[in-house]
Design a protein around this motif. Structure first.
Motif, mmCIF file in Angstrom:
data_model
loop_
_atom_site.group_PDB
_atom_site.id
_atom_site.type_symbol
_atom_site.label_atom_id
_atom_site.label_comp_id
_atom_site.label_asym_id
_atom_site.label_seq_id
_atom_site.Cartn_x
_atom_site.Cartn_y
_atom_site.Cartn_z
ATOM 1 N N GLU A 99 -1.160 6.133 -7.616
ATOM 2 C CA GLU A 99 -0.532 4.816 -7.633
ATOM 3 C C GLU A 99 0.143 4.510 -6.303
ATOM 4 O O GLU A 99 0.032 3.403 -5.778
ATOM 5 C CB GLU A 99 0.476 4.720 -8.785
ATOM 6 C CG GLU A 99 1.260 3.431 -8.823
ATOM 7 C CD GLU A 99 0.409 2.178 -8.975
ATOM 8 O OE1 GLU A 99 0.919 1.089 -8.632
ATOM 9 O OE2 GLU A 99 -0.749 2.249 -9.424
ATOM 10 N N LEU A 100 0.823 5.484 -5.728
ATOM 11 C CA LEU A 100 1.471 5.279 -4.431
ATOM 12 C C LEU A 100 0.439 5.036 -3.331
ATOM 13 O O LEU A 100 0.640 4.186 -2.461
ATOM 14 C CB LEU A 100 2.349 6.490 -4.080
ATOM 15 C CG LEU A 100 3.620 6.632 -4.914
ATOM 16 C CD1 LEU A 100 4.280 7.983 -4.658
ATOM 17 C CD2 LEU A 100 4.591 5.504 -4.626
ATOM 18 N N GLU A 101 -0.666 5.761 -3.370
ATOM 19 C CA GLU A 101 -1.729 5.553 -2.388
ATOM 20 C C GLU A 101 -2.347 4.163 -2.536
ATOM 21 O O GLU A 101 -2.660 3.501 -1.551
ATOM 22 C CB GLU A 101 -2.794 6.637 -2.509
ATOM 23 C CG GLU A 101 -2.319 7.978 -1.982
ATOM 24 C CD GLU A 101 -3.299 9.112 -2.229
ATOM 25 O OE1 GLU A 101 -4.150 9.014 -3.145
ATOM 26 O OE2 GLU A 101 -3.203 10.113 -1.487
ATOM 27 N N ARG A 102 -2.489 3.690 -3.777
ATOM 28 C CA ARG A 102 -3.011 2.349 -4.021
ATOM 29 C C ARG A 102 -2.057 1.296 -3.449
ATOM 30 O O ARG A 102 -2.479 0.350 -2.787
ATOM 31 C CB ARG A 102 -3.204 2.117 -5.527
ATOM 32 C CG ARG A 102 -3.861 0.773 -5.862
ATOM 33 C CD ARG A 102 -3.687 0.383 -7.317
ATOM 34 N NE ARG A 102 -2.303 0.173 -7.698
ATOM 35 C CZ ARG A 102 -1.572 -0.903 -7.365
ATOM 36 N NH1 ARG A 102 -2.087 -1.866 -6.633
ATOM 37 N NH2 ARG A 102 -0.322 -1.021 -7.772
ATOM 38 N N GLN A 103 -0.764 1.482 -3.683
ATOM 39 C CA GLN A 103 0.238 0.549 -3.158
ATOM 40 C C GLN A 103 0.236 0.546 -1.631
ATOM 41 O O GLN A 103 0.343 -0.513 -1.000
ATOM 42 C CB GLN A 103 1.629 0.915 -3.668
ATOM 43 C CG GLN A 103 1.825 0.643 -5.140
ATOM 44 C CD GLN A 103 3.192 1.111 -5.627
ATOM 45 O OE1 GLN A 103 4.069 1.457 -4.844
ATOM 46 N NE2 GLN A 103 3.366 1.116 -6.944
ATOM 47 N N GLU A 125 -1.064 -2.163 3.474
ATOM 48 C CA GLU A 125 -1.781 -2.135 4.756
ATOM 49 C C GLU A 125 -2.756 -3.300 4.850
ATOM 50 O O GLU A 125 -2.846 -3.959 5.892
ATOM 51 C CB GLU A 125 -2.532 -0.811 4.928
ATOM 52 C CG GLU A 125 -1.638 0.373 5.185
ATOM 53 C CD GLU A 125 -2.367 1.695 5.164
ATOM 54 O OE1 GLU A 125 -1.836 2.659 5.727
ATOM 55 O OE2 GLU A 125 -3.468 1.787 4.573
ATOM 56 N N ASN A 126 -3.469 -3.558 3.774
ATOM 57 C CA ASN A 126 -4.417 -4.671 3.766
ATOM 58 C C ASN A 126 -3.705 -6.007 3.950
ATOM 59 O O ASN A 126 -4.170 -6.865 4.702
ATOM 60 C CB ASN A 126 -5.231 -4.675 2.471
ATOM 61 C CG ASN A 126 -6.207 -3.531 2.396
ATOM 62 O OD1 ASN A 126 -6.509 -2.879 3.395
ATOM 63 N ND2 ASN A 126 -6.701 -3.255 1.202
ATOM 64 N N THR A 127 -2.574 -6.170 3.277
ATOM 65 C CA THR A 127 -1.797 -7.394 3.417
ATOM 66 C C THR A 127 -1.328 -7.571 4.859
ATOM 67 O O THR A 127 -1.411 -8.660 5.421
ATOM 68 C CB THR A 127 -0.584 -7.378 2.466
ATOM 69 O OG1 THR A 127 -1.070 -7.277 1.124
ATOM 70 C CG2 THR A 127 0.268 -8.621 2.612
ATOM 71 N N GLU A 128 -0.868 -6.486 5.458
ATOM 72 C CA GLU A 128 -0.409 -6.540 6.844
ATOM 73 C C GLU A 128 -1.556 -6.931 7.782
ATOM 74 O O GLU A 128 -1.379 -7.734 8.697
ATOM 75 C CB GLU A 128 0.163 -5.180 7.252
ATOM 76 C CG GLU A 128 0.815 -5.174 8.615
ATOM 77 C CD GLU A 128 1.468 -3.840 8.920
ATOM 78 O OE1 GLU A 128 1.324 -3.385 10.058
ATOM 79 O OE2 GLU A 128 2.118 -3.264 8.030
ATOM 80 N N MET A 129 -2.740 -6.377 7.546
ATOM 81 C CA MET A 129 -3.892 -6.711 8.389
ATOM 82 C C MET A 129 -4.272 -8.182 8.241
ATOM 83 O O MET A 129 -4.559 -8.858 9.232
ATOM 84 C CB MET A 129 -5.089 -5.819 8.036
ATOM 85 C CG MET A 129 -4.969 -4.420 8.573
ATOM 86 S SD MET A 129 -6.475 -3.476 8.300
ATOM 87 C CE MET A 129 -5.986 -2.478 6.917
ATOM 88 N N VAL A 130 -4.280 -8.667 7.023
ATOM 89 C CA VAL A 130 -4.627 -10.073 6.787
ATOM 90 C C VAL A 130 -3.619 -10.982 7.483
ATOM 91 O O VAL A 130 -4.000 -11.959 8.136
ATOM 92 C CB VAL A 130 -4.703 -10.380 5.271
ATOM 93 C CG1 VAL A 130 -4.772 -11.869 5.011
ATOM 94 C CG2 VAL A 130 -5.909 -9.675 4.656
ATOM 95 N N GLU A 131 -2.337 -10.664 7.369
ATOM 96 C CA GLU A 131 -1.308 -11.474 8.029
ATOM 97 C C GLU A 131 -1.490 -11.460 9.548
ATOM 98 O O GLU A 131 -1.352 -12.492 10.206
ATOM 99 C CB GLU A 131 0.083 -10.962 7.661
ATOM 100 C CG GLU A 131 0.478 -11.273 6.239
ATOM 101 C CD GLU A 131 1.785 -10.615 5.822
ATOM 102 O OE1 GLU A 131 2.382 -9.850 6.622
ATOM 103 O OE2 GLU A 131 2.219 -10.867 4.690
ATOM 104 N N LEU A 132 -1.801 -10.297 10.096
ATOM 105 C CA LEU A 132 -2.014 -10.184 11.529
ATOM 106 C C LEU A 132 -3.215 -11.017 11.974
ATOM 107 O O LEU A 132 -3.146 -11.760 12.956
ATOM 108 C CB LEU A 132 -2.224 -8.715 11.920
ATOM 109 C CG LEU A 132 -2.501 -8.430 13.386
ATOM 110 C CD1 LEU A 132 -1.292 -8.831 14.230
ATOM 111 C CD2 LEU A 132 -2.812 -6.969 13.581
#
Length: 83
Positions: free
Chosen positions: A28-32, A37-44
């Motif tokens: 679960e922690l790895e999924r979070q 990370e994906n959210t950060e990449m999309v924002e960038l």
């Protein structure tokens, strides 16, 4: 059954249960982490104001020019450098 053996078997079972619980927590922690990370990449990527075609062209050109992975400082680092 031997008292010591029963105690050890019970301890083994208890440890297996804890291990299973911890493995679930780790997944679960790895999924979070991946989600963040994906959210950060999309924002960038969105902050570049490029459309998908422009971004694709940029990344392909960058890869051809350099075999190095793409690195851009985090936004916090950019703000630190500006100050």
């Amino acid at each position: 059954m031997n008292k010591k053996l029963s105690k050890i078997l019970a301890e083994i079972e208890k440890t297996k249960e804890k291990l299973s619980e911890q493995q679930g927590k780790l997944r679960e922690l790895e999924r979070q982490k991946t989600e963040l990370e994906n959210t950060e990449m999309v924002e960038l990527i969105r902050s570049t104001k490029m459309n998908t075609e422009e971004l694709s062209t940029f990344l392909k050109a960058f890869r051809k020019k350099s075999e190095m992975p793409i690195f851009m400082p985090k936004q916090e680092e950019q703000h630190d450098e500006e100050n």
